[in-house]
Write an enzyme that holds these catalytic residues in place. Structure first.
Site, PDB file in Angstrom:
ATOM      1  N   ARG A 108       0.811  -1.234   0.000  1.00 17.96           N
ATOM      2  CA  ARG A 108       0.000   0.000   0.000  1.00 17.96           C
ATOM      3  C   ARG A 108       0.839   1.275   0.000  1.00 17.96           C
ATOM      4  NH1 ARG A 108      -2.945  -2.761   3.984  1.00 17.96           N
ATOM      5  NH2 ARG A 108      -4.659  -3.927   3.054  1.00 17.96           N
ATOM      6  N   LYS A 130       3.759  11.806 -11.357  1.00 17.67           N
ATOM      7  CA  LYS A 130       2.904  10.910 -12.161  1.00 17.67           C
ATOM      8  C   LYS A 130       3.676   9.621 -12.407  1.00 17.67           C
ATOM      9  CE  LYS A 130       0.120  13.996 -15.032  1.00 17.67           C
ATOM     10  NZ  LYS A 130      -0.172  14.340 -16.428  1.00 17.67           N
ATOM     11  N   GLU A 172      11.320  17.730 -25.167  1.00 18.19           N
ATOM     12  CA  GLU A 172      10.613  18.226 -23.968  1.00 18.19           C
ATOM     13  C   GLU A 172      11.143  19.600 -23.550  1.00 18.19           C
ATOM     14  OE1 GLU A 172       7.965  16.749 -22.919  1.00 18.19           O
ATOM     15  OE2 GLU A 172       8.178  14.653 -23.537  1.00 18.19           O
ATOM     16  N   LYS A 214       9.238  22.650 -14.841  1.00 14.94           N
ATOM     17  CA  LYS A 214       8.212  21.628 -14.632  1.00 14.94           C
ATOM     18  C   LYS A 214       7.784  21.605 -13.162  1.00 14.94           C
ATOM     19  CE  LYS A 214       6.416  17.133 -15.232  1.00 14.94           C
ATOM     20  NZ  LYS A 214       6.497  15.788 -15.713  1.00 14.94           N
ATOM     21  N   GLU A 224      -3.572  18.503 -12.105  1.00 19.70           N
ATOM     22  CA  GLU A 224      -3.892  18.833 -13.486  1.00 19.70           C
ATOM     23  C   GLU A 224      -5.299  19.393 -13.686  1.00 19.70           C
ATOM     24  OE1 GLU A 224      -1.906  16.120 -16.137  1.00 19.70           O
ATOM     25  OE2 GLU A 224      -3.164  16.761 -17.799  1.00 19.70           O
ATOM     26  N   ARG A 228      -1.048  22.671 -15.360  1.00 20.04           N
ATOM     27  CA  ARG A 228      -0.268  21.456 -15.658  1.00 20.04           C
ATOM     28  C   ARG A 228      -0.649  20.881 -17.026  1.00 20.04           C
ATOM     29  NH1 ARG A 228       1.379  16.423 -11.628  1.00 20.04           N
ATOM     30  NH2 ARG A 228       2.865  15.526 -13.076  1.00 20.04           N
ATOM     31  N   ASN A 232       1.091  19.217 -21.701  1.00 22.30           N
ATOM     32  CA  ASN A 232       0.674  18.281 -22.753  1.00 22.30           C
ATOM     33  C   ASN A 232       0.839  18.863 -24.147  1.00 22.30           C
ATOM     34  OD1 ASN A 232      -0.114  16.217 -20.974  1.00 22.30           O
ATOM     35  ND2 ASN A 232      -2.027  17.314 -20.557  1.00 22.30           N
ATOM     36  N   HIS A 235       1.486  16.670 -27.002  1.00 20.94           N
ATOM     37  CA  HIS A 235       1.351  15.286 -26.540  1.00 20.94           C
ATOM     38  C   HIS A 235       0.058  14.616 -26.982  1.00 20.94           C
ATOM     39  CE1 HIS A 235       4.883  16.162 -24.307  1.00 20.94           C
ATOM     40  NE2 HIS A 235       4.862  15.023 -23.657  1.00 20.94           N
ATOM     41  N   HIS A 239       0.944  11.360 -28.614  1.00 17.56           N
ATOM     42  CA  HIS A 239       0.670  10.026 -28.061  1.00 17.56           C
ATOM     43  C   HIS A 239      -0.074   9.158 -29.059  1.00 17.56           C
ATOM     44  CE1 HIS A 239       1.168  11.037 -23.508  1.00 17.56           C
ATOM     45  NE2 HIS A 239       2.293  10.735 -24.089  1.00 17.56           N
ATOM     46  N   HIS A 249       9.196   8.756 -28.372  1.00 15.97           N
ATOM     47  CA  HIS A 249       8.348   9.733 -27.702  1.00 15.97           C
ATOM     48  C   HIS A 249       8.673  11.154 -28.195  1.00 15.97           C
ATOM     49  CE1 HIS A 249       5.868  11.301 -24.489  1.00 15.97           C
ATOM     50  NE2 HIS A 249       6.858  12.089 -24.106  1.00 15.97           N
TER      51      HIS A 249
HETATM   52  N1  LIG Z   1       5.814  10.475 -15.306  1.00 11.19           N
HETATM   53  C1  LIG Z   1       5.892  11.507 -16.087  1.00 11.19           C
HETATM   54  O1  LIG Z   1       5.517  12.613 -15.714  1.00 11.19           O
HETATM   55  C2  LIG Z   1       6.468  11.350 -17.445  1.00 11.19           C
HETATM   56  C3  LIG Z   1       6.777  12.477 -18.228  1.00 11.19           C
HETATM   57  C4  LIG Z   1       7.364  12.283 -19.460  1.00 11.19           C
HETATM   58  C5  LIG Z   1       7.626  11.007 -19.920  1.00 11.19           C
HETATM   59  N2  LIG Z   1       7.297   9.937 -19.156  1.00 11.19           N
HETATM   60  C6  LIG Z   1       7.566   8.580 -19.615  1.00 11.19           C
HETATM   61  O2  LIG Z   1       8.972   8.440 -19.801  1.00 11.19           O
HETATM   62  C7  LIG Z   1       9.214   7.465 -20.798  1.00 11.19           C
HETATM   63  C8  LIG Z   1      10.239   8.015 -21.736  1.00 11.19           C
HETATM   64  O3  LIG Z   1      11.416   8.312 -21.018  1.00 11.19           O
HETATM   65  P1  LIG Z   1      12.861   7.948 -21.588  1.00 11.19           P
HETATM   66  O4  LIG Z   1      12.984   8.510 -22.939  1.00 11.19           O
HETATM   67  O5  LIG Z   1      13.852   8.324 -20.569  1.00 11.19           O
HETATM   68  O6  LIG Z   1      12.710   6.380 -21.768  1.00 11.19           O
HETATM   69  P2  LIG Z   1      13.548   5.106 -21.370  1.00 11.19           P
HETATM   70  O7  LIG Z   1      13.557   4.906 -19.914  1.00 11.19           O
HETATM   71  O8  LIG Z   1      13.031   4.002 -22.208  1.00 11.19           O
HETATM   72  O9  LIG Z   1      15.037   5.466 -21.824  1.00 11.19           O
HETATM   73  C9  LIG Z   1      15.319   5.572 -23.179  1.00 11.19           C
HETATM   74  C10 LIG Z   1      16.459   4.627 -23.558  1.00 11.19           C
HETATM   75  O10 LIG Z   1      17.670   5.180 -23.100  1.00 11.19           O
HETATM   76  C11 LIG Z   1      18.362   4.238 -22.291  1.00 11.19           C
HETATM   77  N3  LIG Z   1      19.090   5.007 -21.297  1.00 11.19           N
HETATM   78  C12 LIG Z   1      18.582   5.846 -20.362  1.00 11.19           C
HETATM   79  N4  LIG Z   1      19.572   6.453 -19.707  1.00 11.19           N
HETATM   80  C13 LIG Z   1      20.730   5.989 -20.221  1.00 11.19           C
HETATM   81  C14 LIG Z   1      22.091   6.267 -19.980  1.00 11.19           C
HETATM   82  N5  LIG Z   1      22.466   7.175 -19.088  1.00 11.19           N
HETATM   83  N6  LIG Z   1      23.013   5.574 -20.684  1.00 11.19           N
HETATM   84  C15 LIG Z   1      22.646   4.670 -21.634  1.00 11.19           C
HETATM   85  N7  LIG Z   1      21.385   4.404 -21.942  1.00 11.19           N
HETATM   86  C16 LIG Z   1      20.426   5.060 -21.234  1.00 11.19           C
HETATM   87  C17 LIG Z   1      17.315   3.303 -21.769  1.00 11.19           C
HETATM   88  O11 LIG Z   1      17.870   2.044 -21.460  1.00 11.19           O
HETATM   89  C18 LIG Z   1      16.366   3.238 -22.959  1.00 11.19           C
HETATM   90  O12 LIG Z   1      16.839   2.301 -23.887  1.00 11.19           O
HETATM   91  C19 LIG Z   1       7.884   7.157 -21.438  1.00 11.19           C
HETATM   92  O13 LIG Z   1       7.407   5.943 -20.950  1.00 11.19           O
HETATM   93  C20 LIG Z   1       6.987   8.290 -20.973  1.00 11.19           C
HETATM   94  O14 LIG Z   1       5.628   7.936 -20.891  1.00 11.19           O
HETATM   95  C21 LIG Z   1       6.745  10.087 -17.936  1.00 11.19           C
END
Ligand SMILES: NC(=O)c1ccc[n+]([C@@H]2O[C@H](COP(=O)([O-])OP(=O)(O)OC[C@H]3O[C@@H](n4cnc5c(N)ncnc54)[C@H](O)[C@@H]3O)[C@@H](O)[C@H]2O)c1
Length: 336
Positions: A108, A130, A172, A214, A224, A228, A232, A235, A239, A249
């Site tokens: 929990r 989030k 971003e 942010k 949101e 906030r 988007n 997005h 998406h 992304h």
């Molecule tokens: N929670 C939120 O508010 C929020 C906001 C924006 C995006 N997101 C989410 O984040 C995700 C995208 O994030 P991302 O682009 O970081 O994705 P990810 O975690 O898949 O990383 C992208 C790639 O880079 C690699 N990687 C990351 N750091 C590395 C490093 N230092 N050295 C070598 N390789 C590395 C990972 O292994 C992966 O292959 C999506 O799922 C999206 O929905 C969430």
């Protein structure tokens, strides 16, 4: 260690900017913490994890699903993790999302923190609380809003970040500039990925500035209801495109921002649509693209932010000033 505390409603989050990973031992109890990371990060930075309990997941968005959550929970039970355990997500947005989600539901809810390692996670995914997973084609369909206890930035991780992930992060950053910070938009126009990579000071400043943009938006509107939603920008369409086409992304939201800017031009007489697409292009991101409108509209109609026959769309009044406008699906179809 540079520590700053930010409050989000009842929660407070400690930010450790420009802090070596070795300091993590002073923030979390190494014996009673479990790090969640992915195989790419683990492979490049294995030495850093010595002495920590680590769960290494397969890398990639396709693993941001319930099956991975189940396997992490099983491993936590096996490790005898309890209510006093802290989970630490060391990775990109996929890892921070999964870590926050598991930590929010395991027993929990247990404490968690993030060490974002991708540019995108540093400036965006790790901030705001989030945490969610994907269900089929629907991104972040299931999740929770809950803040981490801490976020630690060690930019040494970026040394191994692949080139396409730099572009994803810059998408971003350009978004933040377009909706909130005209001065940063100008700065980005006179720089490039290469110039930021060359100057660690400039990069560090840019990352902190974005993390703070942010943070401020979320602090003012954690759940949101208003501002906030501006985050988007790009997005909504992004998406929908991401689920239908093989796009990262960053690429998807870049196309989304391009179309949102051109809709802003048509509906709000926004003058700088070409500056937005020009900047995205400069950072190696796609702008206008061909896509199957009907397919994409069908996904848009399932968007979490939709109303019955309309959707809240983020548009630009001018560079640095995003606004939210309700657009009917019919009008959107015509505008696209
Ligand atoms: N929670 C939120 O508010 C929020 C906001 C924006 C995006 N997101 C989410 O984040 C995700 C995208 O994030 P991302 O682009 O970081 O994705 P990810 O975690 O898949 O990383 C992208 C790639 O880079 C690699 N990687 C990351 N750091 C590395 C490093 N230092 N050295 C070598 N390789 C590395 C990972 O292994 C992966 O292959 C999506 O799922 C999206 O929905 C969430």
């Amino acid at each position: 260690m540079q520590k700053k505390t930010f409050r989000f409603g009842n929660a407070s989050v400690e930010y450790y900017f420009a802090t070596g990973f070795s300091k993590l031992k002073e923030i979390a109890n190494i014996k009673n913490a479990v790090i969640i990371t992915d195989e790419n990060i683990f492979q490049h930075h294995q030495k850093k994890f010595k002495g920590w309990n680590v769960i290494v997941l397969k890398a990639g968005e396709e693993y941001k699903v319930q099956a991975t959550v189940d396997s992490v929970v099983e491993q936590l039970i096996e490790m005898e993790a309890d209510r006093s355990t802290t989970l630490i997500g060391v990775g990109g947005g996929v890892i921070t999302d999964i870590t926050g989600y598991v930590a929010s539901t395991y027993m929990r809810g247990i404490a968690f923190g993030f060490v974002p390692t991708s540019l995108l996670a540093l400036v965006d995914a790790s901030i705001g609380g989030k945490n969610g997973i994907d269900v089929g084609v629907y991104k972040n369909m299931v999740g929770i809003i809950r803040q981490p206890s801490f976020i630690l930035h060690d930019l040494v991780f970026l040394n191994s970040l692949p080139g396409n992930e730099w572009r994803n992060g810059f998408a971003e950053i350009i978004k933040h500039a377009a909706i909130k910070d005209a001065a940063m938009f100008n700065e980005l126009e006179s720089n490039s990925v290469a110039s930021y990579k060359k100057s660690k000071t400039k990069l560090c400043e840019l990352i902190q500035r974005n993390a703070l943009i942010k943070t401020k938006v979320v602090q003012q509107d954690e759940f949101e209801k208003g501002d906030r939603k501006l985050l988007n920008f790009g997005h909504t369409l992004g998406h929908a495109l991401e689920t239908q086409y093989e796009l990262s992304h960053g690429e998807a939201i870049s196309i989304g921002m391009t179309y949102a800017s051109s809709i802003s031009m048509k509906l709000l007489r926004f003058k700088d649509a070409s500056r937005v697409s020009g900047l995205l292009d400069k950072y190696g991101l796609p702008t206008f693209a061909q896509f199957d409108k009907e397919k994409v509209m069908n996904v848009l109609k399932m968007d979490k932010k939709k109303k019955r026959n309309s959707i809240n769309y983020v548009l630009l009044e001018k560079i640095g000033k995003g606004i939210i406008k309700e657009i009917s699906f019919q009008q959107l179809e015509e505008l696209l």
